[in-house]
Design a protein around this motif. Structure first.
Motif, mmCIF file in Angstrom:
data_model
loop_
_atom_site.group_PDB
_atom_site.id
_atom_site.type_symbol
_atom_site.label_atom_id
_atom_site.label_comp_id
_atom_site.label_asym_id
_atom_site.label_seq_id
_atom_site.Cartn_x
_atom_site.Cartn_y
_atom_site.Cartn_z
ATOM 1 N N MET A 6 -12.666 -62.041 -16.035
ATOM 2 C CA MET A 6 -13.761 -63.010 -16.081
ATOM 3 C C MET A 6 -13.378 -64.188 -15.180
ATOM 4 O O MET A 6 -12.324 -64.786 -15.367
ATOM 5 C CB MET A 6 -13.981 -63.517 -17.505
ATOM 6 C CG MET A 6 -14.424 -62.464 -18.483
ATOM 7 S SD MET A 6 -16.122 -62.007 -18.218
ATOM 8 C CE MET A 6 -16.953 -63.368 -18.910
ATOM 9 N N VAL A 7 -14.209 -64.466 -14.239
ATOM 10 C CA VAL A 7 -13.972 -65.612 -13.366
ATOM 11 C C VAL A 7 -14.923 -66.719 -13.812
ATOM 12 O O VAL A 7 -16.135 -66.522 -13.844
ATOM 13 C CB VAL A 7 -14.228 -65.251 -11.887
ATOM 14 C CG1 VAL A 7 -14.056 -66.473 -11.008
ATOM 15 C CG2 VAL A 7 -13.330 -64.118 -11.462
ATOM 16 N N GLU A 8 -14.310 -67.811 -14.189
ATOM 17 C CA GLU A 8 -15.140 -68.947 -14.580
ATOM 18 C C GLU A 8 -15.424 -69.775 -13.347
ATOM 19 O O GLU A 8 -14.527 -70.077 -12.566
ATOM 20 C CB GLU A 8 -14.428 -69.807 -15.624
ATOM 21 C CG GLU A 8 -14.359 -69.170 -16.973
ATOM 22 C CD GLU A 8 -13.814 -70.122 -18.014
ATOM 23 O OE1 GLU A 8 -14.097 -71.343 -17.922
ATOM 24 O OE2 GLU A 8 -13.110 -69.642 -18.903
ATOM 25 N N GLU A 9 -16.662 -70.139 -13.210
ATOM 26 C CA GLU A 9 -17.054 -70.957 -12.076
ATOM 27 C C GLU A 9 -17.004 -72.411 -12.520
ATOM 28 O O GLU A 9 -17.579 -72.793 -13.529
ATOM 29 C CB GLU A 9 -18.478 -70.592 -11.651
ATOM 30 C CG GLU A 9 -18.858 -71.191 -10.342
ATOM 31 C CD GLU A 9 -20.219 -70.682 -9.881
ATOM 32 O OE1 GLU A 9 -20.991 -71.519 -9.424
ATOM 33 O OE2 GLU A 9 -20.472 -69.466 -9.989
ATOM 34 N N THR A 10 -16.277 -73.185 -11.776
ATOM 35 C CA THR A 10 -16.172 -74.609 -12.093
ATOM 36 C C THR A 10 -17.079 -75.360 -11.142
ATOM 37 O O THR A 10 -16.981 -75.214 -9.923
ATOM 38 C CB THR A 10 -14.725 -75.119 -11.915
ATOM 39 O OG1 THR A 10 -13.866 -74.316 -12.726
ATOM 40 C CG2 THR A 10 -14.614 -76.562 -12.313
#
Length: 166
Positions: free
Chosen positions: A23-27
């Protein structure tokens, strides 16, 4: 089903490498643009009439008037000087006092009279708390009239000290 899977790799029921979902969290970074803070000049109540302001800058003061052949200002001018001193101190300003005369009398005498006028205003400002390092004085004599010297009213306006802001 996956004969090229390296030895030691975790495999699923079909013999293929297990791929973990990452899971790549977008900041989201919000850019904050700070507006420069405008600092309005401090003008004590009752002194507004003696101060000239342009936007957020003090640009000048009311002139201090003198009687004919006098180097001491009238008591009626003391309120102006007190207000000028309060504004100079509150806003940490550097000012100069420039003395003038009307054209009556010899030029040399008028130059000396205008110097004494400027000196007396500077002394009054210092007595009111303005540091000596924040004041200068200058004499112009009759060289730069504010108005005509042809009438008594004009001459009265030329007998003055202007307090200028640096």
């Amino acid at each position: 089903m996956c004969p090229d899977t390296p030895v030691g790799t975790e495999v699923d029921e079909s013999g293929c490498a297990v791929v973990e979902e990452v899971m790549v969290e977008e900041t989201v970074v919000e850019e904050v643009v700070e507006e420069p803070m405008v600092v309005l000049p401090i003008i004590p109540q009752g002194c507004e009439q003696y101060v000239t302001v342009d936007g957020d800058k003090i640009t000048g003061f009311a002139t201090i008037l003198f009687g004919f052949d006098k180097d001491q200002y009238a008591d009626t001018e003391q309120g102006k000087i007190d207000c000028i001193a309060d504004v100079v101190i509150a806003n940490d300003l550097t000012v100069d006092a420039v003395g003038y005369t009307d054209s009556t009398g010899p030029s040399d005498y008028n130059m000396d009279l205008s110097k004494r006028r400027a000196d007396n205003v500077v002394k009054a400002l210092m007595a009111a708390g303005v540091p000596a390092s924040e004041t200068l004085e200058e004499a112009k004599g009759e060289m730069a009239p504010a108005t005509t010297n042809e009438t008594e009213q004009g001459r009265a306006h030329n007998r003055r000290v202007e307090v200028r802001v640096y």
